[in-house]
Each structure stands twice: as structure tokens, then as C-alpha cells.
Design an enzyme around this catalytic site. Structure first.
Site, short mmCIF file in Angstrom:
data_model
loop_
_atom_site.label_atom_id
_atom_site.label_comp_id
_atom_site.label_asym_id
_atom_site.label_seq_id
_atom_site.Cartn_x
_atom_site.Cartn_y
_atom_site.Cartn_z
N ASN A 206 0.85 -1.18 0.00
CA ASN A 206 0.00 0.00 0.00
C ASN A 206 0.89 1.23 0.00
OD1 ASN A 206 0.76 0.57 2.72
ND2 ASN A 206 -0.90 -0.71 3.50
N ALA A 207 0.29 2.40 -0.06
CA ALA A 207 1.07 3.63 -0.21
C ALA A 207 2.00 3.86 0.99
CB ALA A 207 0.15 4.83 -0.40
N GLU A 209 3.30 1.55 2.98
CA GLU A 209 4.39 0.57 2.93
C GLU A 209 5.43 0.96 1.88
OE1 GLU A 209 1.55 -3.19 4.30
OE2 GLU A 209 1.90 -2.75 2.18
N ASP A 276 -6.72 -8.63 1.45
CA ASP A 276 -6.82 -10.05 1.11
C ASP A 276 -7.78 -10.26 -0.06
OD1 ASP A 276 -5.15 -10.63 3.26
OD2 ASP A 276 -6.82 -10.97 4.63
#
Length: 492
Positions: A206-207, A209, A276
């Protein structure tokens, strides 16, 4: 993703097989009501009513694959405890589309996340877990199991929550299995760096991370592009797919410019497990030979539905179809505009250098002639505005009994067409006021008119525009359709 593309993809999913390896968890939800504060401490007292248990982590990825119609080989680790037996039961009894390849490690507990919930609000989460990497014979059993599970899988997904299953040896085994079978390898990870995964096909941070891993900001499109470029320098992965919540996703492939995929804003009820769901949908779609663009759109749609549900929820085909239909209706409603908003939209389009087209009509009963006409009109411009007569205006032109369909119905049906960019109702006998307000570059009317008969033609030419006459499909008109219906009724 439009409805036709979605239905085609959903039809290809049954029988499609993927493999998922990673950190298997059991998600436990304890529900109840809070009506008082504890006398022992300033904390709420939960009066338990019921609880649910379901597979989480990599298990939730597998559940979502199964819910979408695919089959999945799930490779995970459980402990020799009651929750490990519960995880095995959930795979074997409640999820028949999941093939369980579970390895037991008697020396560690099964990861259990317990959430206490009241009135839809999580009050507390309690985690039971051990995050040390698996080693020795346990690691070798995971590797052997992965090799067996990967046979026949079109995509291998790594779901790494950092609980110890995804070791360097397991990653190497996944890379080897993908090379041997021709499967794509996709990684979704909570790791602080994606360098350890090697030459996989896609990593899906994600952004936040991505920002942490590259030490770069990731708020704007431009910042995302710089961060992805840096990530591709640091990591061996072939591509980076960044999830950005309401801002959509961004894709960077080696040697190609970064592309941004917007998403429809949805109300977020519970974001648990949405990543997920996205991984499951992406991997399953790619295994079904969908294009990467379609797989991304499918993942966005699926995760968008998931965040509107409570808990680590799965998403089914019927819910996706309903979501597309709802979004299409909302999009159509957004295309119906007042004259003032039309002027504002035109100004925005002109600032982008777009060519504006305009046509008009009653469009009482939409038929294939209308569809062909509007498609041809749209081919002559970048944005097409359709002026539609109000009910009073139609009645004045066509007489009592018309229109058959009211203005709202006619406007929404027109707005639902891909060829139509804006619908602007008008109450006068002619659309000249709309034409003068929009100042289109192209004015379109049917070929049953001559150019000098087209209302607004002289005005459009005066500011440098042109008049085009679109083809008419023989035998197709609202009047003819009404006459045919009347004839059928008369014949009984």
C-alpha cells in the site's frame, strides 16, 4: 469495469486454480452489547451474545478465491492446539473449494486474532501469535507442501503477514515452482522491504508501505511515480502495484510509465481483510487469463465491496454484479446536468483541449436507431452533450399522450449510454439557448434534415464550428414503435 466485462470474467473463474502460501490465522469475532461501565475500572462491559470464527490472513485470501468461484490450494502453518484443529476443520468442512495443505508445528500456537465488537464498532483486539521464522524440518515440510500445491495453479500468491511462514527458503521454493509451472507469482506483504522476494511478477504494497520502504513521500500521483521508480531500482520485482485506498491503485512495470487506476468512492464500514480480497481477485483473474488491466479493475471492484461489509468478509459474484449496476446508475445520474453545470463542464473540457459535440431530441422510446445515431455523433467529437426535451416540450411538439416516458426516465437512459457524456434537459421548443451556452464545435442532427434546417447551425458556424448530419436507421422511430404496439394490442 463494465457489466459485460465483469460477467465474461466471472464466467471464466469456475475451475480456475490458484495457490496461496503464507501466514494462516483464525479470526474470532465476539459480539455483544455494551450498556454500562465497569465499576472496577473506566472500561465498557461487553455482554457477550455470540461469536464467529473464520479463516484469516492467507486463509482469508483463500476464502475470497473460493467465494469468487475459483479453487485454491492453501499452504499454511498451524499449531498443535485447539485453534489449529479449528483451522483444519474450517478448511475441510466449511470451505470445500479450498484444498488444505496445512503443516503442523506443535511448538508454536496457531495465530488467533480475537476482536470484541458492539454495535458494529471494534472495542478491542487481542492477538495470540508467535512470529519467529520457521526453521529446520518444519520449514522443509512447508517447502515440500508448496511444491505439491503449486501444480496446476495459474498463479501463486504469497500472503506475508510477518508471522514466520514466508522464509527465504519458502520464497525460493515459490520462485522455483512458478518457473517450473509458468505460473505468475504475486506478493502481498507487511514487510518493511520487498527486496527479499526476488524476481516475482508483482509486489502489492500500500502507499504507506511503499513510502516506508523507499523513504519517499507517496501522497500525490507524482510522488507515487518517483517512489515506484525507486522501488524498481531497489527490488528485483517485475512490477509494483500500489494500493492507495480512495485514490485507487498505481501500476509500475519495468520499462513502462506508471499508470493510475481510479476507483469509485465507497462507504467504508470495515477495512479488515480488504487487501486479502484484492489479492484473491487479482490472482484469480490473472489465472483465468484476464488482462492485467481487467484483473486490476476486478480487484478494485471486489475490495470496494468488501470494505462495505463487517469483519473479514468475502465477496461473491452476485454482489459484484449488483455493485456494477449501482455504480452505473449513480454514474448515469451524475451525467444529467442543468444548463449552468453544462457550461461549467464545457469550460473544464475546453481547458483540456477537447472537442465538444451537441445534439438533441425527444428520445421518448430509445431504440437501436437512437443508439447508432448517438454513437456516430460521439465519433465526431471528444465529448457529446445531448439536449433532451422536457415533458411539456415533447407534448407541445408531439401532442397529448406523449411523451410515453417522463423526462427523468429518458434522461437517465440516455446518460447510461457510453456515447453520451452529458444530458441537458430544456423546456423550450428548440435547444437554441443550450447551443448558445455550450458553443459546441460540432452540431449533429439526423440526415432527415438538411443542413440549413438545423436549429443553431448558423450560430455554430459563426464561431467556427461545423454541422454534421448523422445516418438514420430505416424504420426506426418512436412514432413507428408506438404504432406497432397499438397494432399488436388491437390484434389482441
Amino acid at each position: 469495469m463494465d457489466l459485460a466485462a465483469l460477467q465474461s470474467l466471472l464466467g471464466a473463474l469456475p475451475g480456475t486454480r490458484v495457490a496461496c502460501v503464507g501466514d494462516l490465522m483464525v479470526d474470532r469475532f465476539v459480539y455483544g452489547a455494551v450498556t454500562r461501565v465497569s465499576p472496577e475500572a473506566p472500561i465498557p462491559v461487553l455482554a457477550r451474545s455470540h461469536e464467529l470464527k473464520m479463516l484469516g490472513g492467507a486463509g482469508n485470501v483463500a476464502r475470497n478465491v473460493a467465494a469468487l468461484g475459483g479453487s485454491v490450494a492453501l499452504v499454511g502453518l498451524v499449531g498443535g492446539d485447539g485453534e489449529g484443529h479449528e483451522a483444519s476443520r474450517l478448511v475441510g468442512e466449511e470451505e470445500p473449494a479450498i484444498e488444505g495443505y496445512l503443516v503442523t508445528d506443535a511448538d508454536r500456537p496457531t495465530t488467533l486474532k480475537t476482536r470484541f465488537v458492539s454495535s458494529g464498532q471494534q472495542l478491542l483486539r487481542v492477538d495470540l501469535e508467535e512470529s519467529r521464522p520457521v526453521t529446520g524440518e518444519v520449514e522443509q515440510r512447508v517447502i515440500r507442501t508448496l511444491r505439491d500445491a503449486a501444480r496446476g495453479a495459474g498463479v501463486i500468491m504469497i500472503s506475508d503477514y510477518g508471522k514466520g511462514v514466508v522464509t527465504d527458503g519458502v520464497i525460493a521454493a515459490a520462485l522455483e515452482a512458478a518457473a517450473e509451472t509458468g505460473a505468475m507469482l504475486i506478493v502481498d506483504s507487511k514487510a518493511r522491504s520487498f527486496a527479499r522476494y526476488g524476481e516475482v511478477d508483482l509486489v502489492k504494497p500500500n502507499a504507506a508501505e511503499l513510502s516506508y520502504a523507499t523513504e519517499l513521500p507517496t501522497e500525490t500521483d507524482e510522488q507515487i511515480e518517483v517512489a515506484i521508480a525507486r522501488a524498481l531500482e531497489l527490488w528485483a520485482t517485475k512490477g509494483v502495484l500500489v494500493t492507495r485506498a480512495a485514490k485507487g491503485v498505481s501500476l509500475g512495470l519495468r520499462g513502462q510509465p506508471v499508470r493510475h487506476f481510479r476507483t469509485t468512492a465507497r462507504e467504508v464500514f470495515d477495512a479488515s481483510g480488504a487487501g486479502d480480497t484484492a489479492l484473491a481477485a487479482l490472482g484469480l483473474a490473472l489465472a483465468a487469463n484476464a488482462s492485467l488491466d481487467d484483473a486490476i479493475a476486478f480487484a478494485q471492484l471486489s475490495s470496494g465491496v468488501a470494505v462495505g461489509k463487517a469483519g473479514t468478509a468475502t465477496v461473491g459474484p452476485d454482489e459484484l454484479i449488483e455493485a456494477v449496476l449501482s455504480a452505473h446508475t449513480a454514474q448515469a445520474e451524475g451525467k444529467v446536468a442543468t444548463a449552468q453545470r453544462m457550461v461549467e463542464e464545457v469550460a473544464r473540457w475546453r481547458a483540456q483541449g477537447l472537442r465538444i459535440g451537441f445534439t438533441n431530441g425527444c428520445f421518448d422510446i430509445l431504440h437501436r436507431g437512437h443508439v447508432a445515431y448517438l454513437a456516430q455523433a460521439r465519433s465526431w467529437c471528444d465529448r457529446l452533450i445531448v439536449g433532451v426535451n422536457s415533458d411539456a416540450s415533447v407534448r407541445a411538439l408531439k401532442g397529448e399522450g406523449r411523451p410515453v416516458n417522463d423526462l427523468e426516465s429518458r434522461a437517465l437512459v440516455l446518460a447510461g449510454l457510453r456515447s453520451v457524456d452529458l444530458v441537458a434537459p430544456f423546456d423550450e421548443a428548440t435547444p437554441i439557448k443550450l447551443i448558445e451556452a455550450a458553443r459546441p464545435d460540432v452540431l449533429v442532427k439526423g440526415a432527415d434534415y438538411s443542413e440549413d434546417q438545423v436549429v443553431g447551425g448558423a450560430e455554430v458556424k459563426s464561431w467556427g464550428g461545423i454541422v454534421r448530419l448523422a445516418d438514420i436507421v430505416d424504420g426506426q422511430s418512436t412514432t413507428a414503435a408506438i404504432a406497432r404496439m397499438a397494432l399488436k394490442e388491437a390484434k389482441g
